[in-house]
Design a protein around this motif. Structure first.
Motif, PDB file in Angstrom:
ATOM      1  N   ASP A 151       6.030  -2.142   7.403  1.00  0.00           N
ATOM      2  CA  ASP A 151       4.937  -1.294   6.905  1.00  0.00           C
ATOM      3  C   ASP A 151       5.487  -0.121   6.089  1.00  0.00           C
ATOM      4  O   ASP A 151       4.955   0.231   5.029  1.00  0.00           O
ATOM      5  CB  ASP A 151       4.098  -0.762   8.064  1.00  0.00           C
ATOM      6  CG  ASP A 151       3.104  -1.792   8.581  1.00  0.00           C
ATOM      7  OD1 ASP A 151       2.864  -2.770   7.853  1.00  0.00           O
ATOM      8  OD2 ASP A 151       2.588  -1.617   9.696  1.00  0.00           O
ATOM      9  N   GLU A 152       6.551   0.481   6.600  1.00  0.00           N
ATOM     10  CA  GLU A 152       7.149   1.608   5.878  1.00  0.00           C
ATOM     11  C   GLU A 152       7.732   1.153   4.535  1.00  0.00           C
ATOM     12  O   GLU A 152       7.609   1.851   3.522  1.00  0.00           O
ATOM     13  CB  GLU A 152       8.252   2.249   6.729  1.00  0.00           C
ATOM     14  CG  GLU A 152       7.724   2.933   7.986  1.00  0.00           C
ATOM     15  CD  GLU A 152       8.851   3.413   8.890  1.00  0.00           C
ATOM     16  OE1 GLU A 152      10.039   3.236   8.499  1.00  0.00           O
ATOM     17  OE2 GLU A 152       8.553   3.955   9.973  1.00  0.00           O
ATOM     18  N   GLU A 155       5.023   0.620   1.920  1.00  0.00           N
ATOM     19  CA  GLU A 155       4.599   1.884   1.311  1.00  0.00           C
ATOM     20  C   GLU A 155       5.571   2.316   0.221  1.00  0.00           C
ATOM     21  O   GLU A 155       5.165   2.800  -0.841  1.00  0.00           O
ATOM     22  CB  GLU A 155       4.485   2.967   2.386  1.00  0.00           C
ATOM     23  CG  GLU A 155       3.373   2.739   3.400  1.00  0.00           C
ATOM     24  CD  GLU A 155       2.001   2.667   2.745  1.00  0.00           C
ATOM     25  OE1 GLU A 155       1.778   3.337   1.715  1.00  0.00           O
ATOM     26  OE2 GLU A 155       1.159   1.918   3.261  1.00  0.00           O
ATOM     27  N   LYS A 156       6.866   2.156   0.483  1.00  0.00           N
ATOM     28  CA  LYS A 156       7.858   2.564  -0.503  1.00  0.00           C
ATOM     29  C   LYS A 156       7.791   1.675  -1.744  1.00  0.00           C
ATOM     30  O   LYS A 156       7.818   2.168  -2.882  1.00  0.00           O
ATOM     31  CB  LYS A 156       9.261   2.498   0.099  1.00  0.00           C
ATOM     32  CG  LYS A 156       9.530   3.538   1.181  1.00  0.00           C
ATOM     33  CD  LYS A 156      10.940   3.375   1.748  1.00  0.00           C
ATOM     34  CE  LYS A 156      11.197   4.401   2.858  1.00  0.00           C
ATOM     35  NZ  LYS A 156      12.563   4.217   3.455  1.00  0.00           N
ATOM     36  N   ALA A 159       4.569   2.328  -3.808  1.00  0.00           N
ATOM     37  CA  ALA A 159       4.216   3.747  -3.965  1.00  0.00           C
ATOM     38  C   ALA A 159       3.485   4.006  -5.274  1.00  0.00           C
ATOM     39  O   ALA A 159       2.458   4.695  -5.308  1.00  0.00           O
ATOM     40  CB  ALA A 159       5.482   4.607  -3.887  1.00  0.00           C
ATOM     41  N   SER A 162      -0.029   2.434  -5.130  1.00  0.00           N
ATOM     42  CA  SER A 162      -0.952   3.114  -4.215  1.00  0.00           C
ATOM     43  C   SER A 162      -1.607   4.326  -4.846  1.00  0.00           C
ATOM     44  O   SER A 162      -2.710   4.724  -4.444  1.00  0.00           O
ATOM     45  CB  SER A 162      -0.205   3.533  -2.939  1.00  0.00           C
ATOM     46  OG  SER A 162       0.237   2.391  -2.222  1.00  0.00           O
ATOM     47  N   PRO A 166      -4.885   2.172  -4.040  1.00  0.00           N
ATOM     48  CA  PRO A 166      -4.426   2.239  -2.652  1.00  0.00           C
ATOM     49  C   PRO A 166      -4.929   1.080  -1.797  1.00  0.00           C
ATOM     50  O   PRO A 166      -4.272   0.693  -0.823  1.00  0.00           O
ATOM     51  CB  PRO A 166      -4.984   3.577  -2.154  1.00  0.00           C
ATOM     52  CG  PRO A 166      -6.098   3.919  -3.102  1.00  0.00           C
ATOM     53  CD  PRO A 166      -5.695   3.349  -4.417  1.00  0.00           C
ATOM     54  N   ALA A 169      -2.419  -2.044  -1.250  1.00  0.00           N
ATOM     55  CA  ALA A 169      -1.429  -1.978  -0.172  1.00  0.00           C
ATOM     56  C   ALA A 169      -2.095  -2.104   1.193  1.00  0.00           C
ATOM     57  O   ALA A 169      -1.563  -2.755   2.111  1.00  0.00           O
ATOM     58  CB  ALA A 169      -0.646  -0.671  -0.264  1.00  0.00           C
ATOM     59  N   THR A 170      -3.267  -1.493   1.354  1.00  0.00           N
ATOM     60  CA  THR A 170      -3.988  -1.568   2.629  1.00  0.00           C
ATOM     61  C   THR A 170      -4.342  -3.014   2.968  1.00  0.00           C
ATOM     62  O   THR A 170      -4.176  -3.467   4.108  1.00  0.00           O
ATOM     63  CB  THR A 170      -5.271  -0.724   2.562  1.00  0.00           C
ATOM     64  OG1 THR A 170      -4.935   0.640   2.278  1.00  0.00           O
ATOM     65  CG2 THR A 170      -6.039  -0.788   3.873  1.00  0.00           C
ATOM     66  N   ARG A 173      -1.270  -5.028   4.086  1.00  0.00           N
ATOM     67  CA  ARG A 173      -0.927  -4.781   5.494  1.00  0.00           C
ATOM     68  C   ARG A 173      -1.897  -5.506   6.422  1.00  0.00           C
ATOM     69  O   ARG A 173      -1.496  -6.067   7.437  1.00  0.00           O
ATOM     70  CB  ARG A 173      -0.938  -3.280   5.778  1.00  0.00           C
ATOM     71  CG  ARG A 173       0.237  -2.522   5.182  1.00  0.00           C
ATOM     72  CD  ARG A 173       0.376  -1.143   5.826  1.00  0.00           C
ATOM     73  NE  ARG A 173      -0.854  -0.358   5.653  1.00  0.00           N
ATOM     74  CZ  ARG A 173      -1.099   0.420   4.616  1.00  0.00           C
ATOM     75  NH1 ARG A 173      -0.202   0.531   3.646  1.00  0.00           N
ATOM     76  NH2 ARG A 173      -2.214   1.109   4.520  1.00  0.00           N
TER      77      ARG A 173
END
Length: 446
Positions: A151-152, A155-156, A159, A162, A166, A169-170, A173
């Motif tokens: 998950d981290e 995000e990277k 980035a 997002s 956004p 990415a949501t 996940r």
């Protein structure tokens, strides 16, 4: 010419139906050698994080669709994903970028996966991310730790996306969570939503914590996300082909204005570096690029596409924004016919008889005959010529007493199964379509 049995069958079957084969186009790429070095160099720029745009112009029958498919196949061999979108007023209007994005996802393919390869690409991306976190020191047996670290990393890696989209990415996940839990209905729904499909169930969107559907303004952000996923999944980039953009000339003026502005916006975004890994190719007729119902209607777009063409096409600049396809000549039609004859004969039950009966002299005469029946319009001839050439070779292969010189070059009726575009091209030339009674009656115009 070495062609696998499967590719040979695909080529012959497509030509028998009168369509451009989806694969195996390298063996049919007559006259494209002058473009190949530039195209390969530009693909290299895209693979290194750049972006490119190219417009291909040509009259009907000049080979625009063939060029696009050839480029797509060339790109796949270099580890690109490709997508081909037919622009149309009703199915895929250019001014609705959310629809264009959806068609890109529906048609996306790779060297190993046919359309739509979107789910395979996303799954490959997650697999690579998990491999990266394990390589970074996370215990491979601790699924919760892997999930958190992945998950981290998502995000990277997303980035930049997002900031503008956004929800992309949501939803990714949410899709991964659904796969981990075995919630297949939710996983399928979220893949559909990520692909821009409308009317995804509200329960699926709630599952991932997303709202609404993709709109025109979010489409470019989703395309940016798709490119990021492709890169991390191990692909060199994405080729997007917008075919038949000349259809914009036939839509209402307000729709045309919005569509041309959408095209200008795409080009501006490519120039601005928003889409690293994207090669955008559009195809259209000269009337679209030069006429007042097309590109010239929007001055900023016309300026971006402006290209000076020499009188002699041999000196055209393949690095310019526009490429010009001049269509087939008798010489190139003969060369193409010879290549197809060799491919067919290599896999035929009676290949020796086919190669002997359908020799170079027969191909010369038959090409001249078909072009003569099309009023001398050699540029219209390839599809019709190849379809009928396959028919002749089928008969030679099947019947030992079939003589193509007597049967195929003899008296002939009018050509059938011409498309509306082919009929219109003949009419535009204001020629009378002759029906030759023999090969000696064909005027080659020499």
């Amino acid at each position: 010419m070495q062609v696998s049995p499967r590719r040979r069958q695909e080529i012959v079957d497509s030509l028998r139906r009168g369509t451009v084969p989806q694969r195996g186009l390298d063996v049919m790429a007559v006259g494209l050698d002058r473009f190949a070095p530039t195209i390969k160099a530009e693909l290299g720029v895209v693979a290194n994080g750049g972006a490119q745009f190219k417009a291909v112009r040509g009259e009907y029958g000049s080979g625009k669709t063939f060029f696009a498919r050839w480029m797509s196949e060339t790109a796949k061999a270099a580890d690109f994903a490709t997508a081909e979108v037919q622009i149309s007023e009703t199915e895929t209007p250019l001014h609705k970028l959310e629809t264009v994005y959806r068609r890109i996802v529906e048609s996306i393919s790779t060297s190993s996966a046919q359309p739509s390869a979107f789910k395979e690409i996303v799954d490959s991306w997650f697999f690579n991310l998990e491999g990266d976190v394990v390589d970074g020191g996370v215990d491979p047996n601790d699924r919760q730790a892997i999930a958190r670290a992945t998950d981290e990393l998502i995000e990277k890696r997303l980035a930049n996306v997002s900031r503008t989209a956004p929800a992309f990415a949501t939803a990714l996940r949410g899709y991964r969570s659904a796969v981990e839990r075995g919630d297949s209905a939710e996983a399928d729904g979220l893949i559909a939503w990520l692909g821009g499909q409308p009317h995804v169930a509200a329960s699926v969107r709630r599952y991932a914590g997303i709202k609404g559907e993709l709109d025109h303004f979010g489409a470019l952000g989703f395309l940016q996300g798709l490119l990021a996923v492709l890169k991390d999944a191990g692909y060199a980039g994405l080729i997007v082909i917008l075919d038949e953009v000349e259809t914009l000339q036939r839509v209402r003026s307000d729709v045309r204005e919005k569509s041309l502005n959408s095209l200008r916006q795409l080009l501006d975004e490519v120039d601005a570096g928003r889409f690293p890994g994207l090669y955008l190719l559009i195809t259209g007729t000269p009337a679209f690029f030069d006429g007042q119902q097309g590109v010239q209607r929007l001055a900023p777009l016309a300026q971006r596409l402006e290209t000076r063409f020499e009188t002699n096409p041999r000196f055209d600049n393949p690095r310019a924004p526009q490429l010009r396809l001049t269509g087939f000549t008798y010489e190139s039609l003969h060369e193409l016919g010879g290549r197809i004859r060799d491919i067919y004969a290599d896999g035929a039950d009676n290949g020796y008889r086919v190669a002997s009966a359908v020799d170079d002299r027969f191909i010369d005469s038959y090409a001249a005959k078909i072009a003569g029946q099309l009023g001398g319009k050699v540029g219209i001839a390839p599809r019709v010529f190849l379809r009928q050439l396959i028919d002749v070779m089928d008969k030679v292969d099947l019947y030992v007493d079939y003589d193509p010189r007597r049967e195929a070059l003899g008296e002939a009726g009018p050509l059938t199964s011409l498309t509306e575009e082919e009929q219109a091209a003949i009419r535009r030339g204001e020629v009378r379509v002759p029906t030759p009674v023999g090969v000696d009656d064909i005027d080659l115009g020499i």
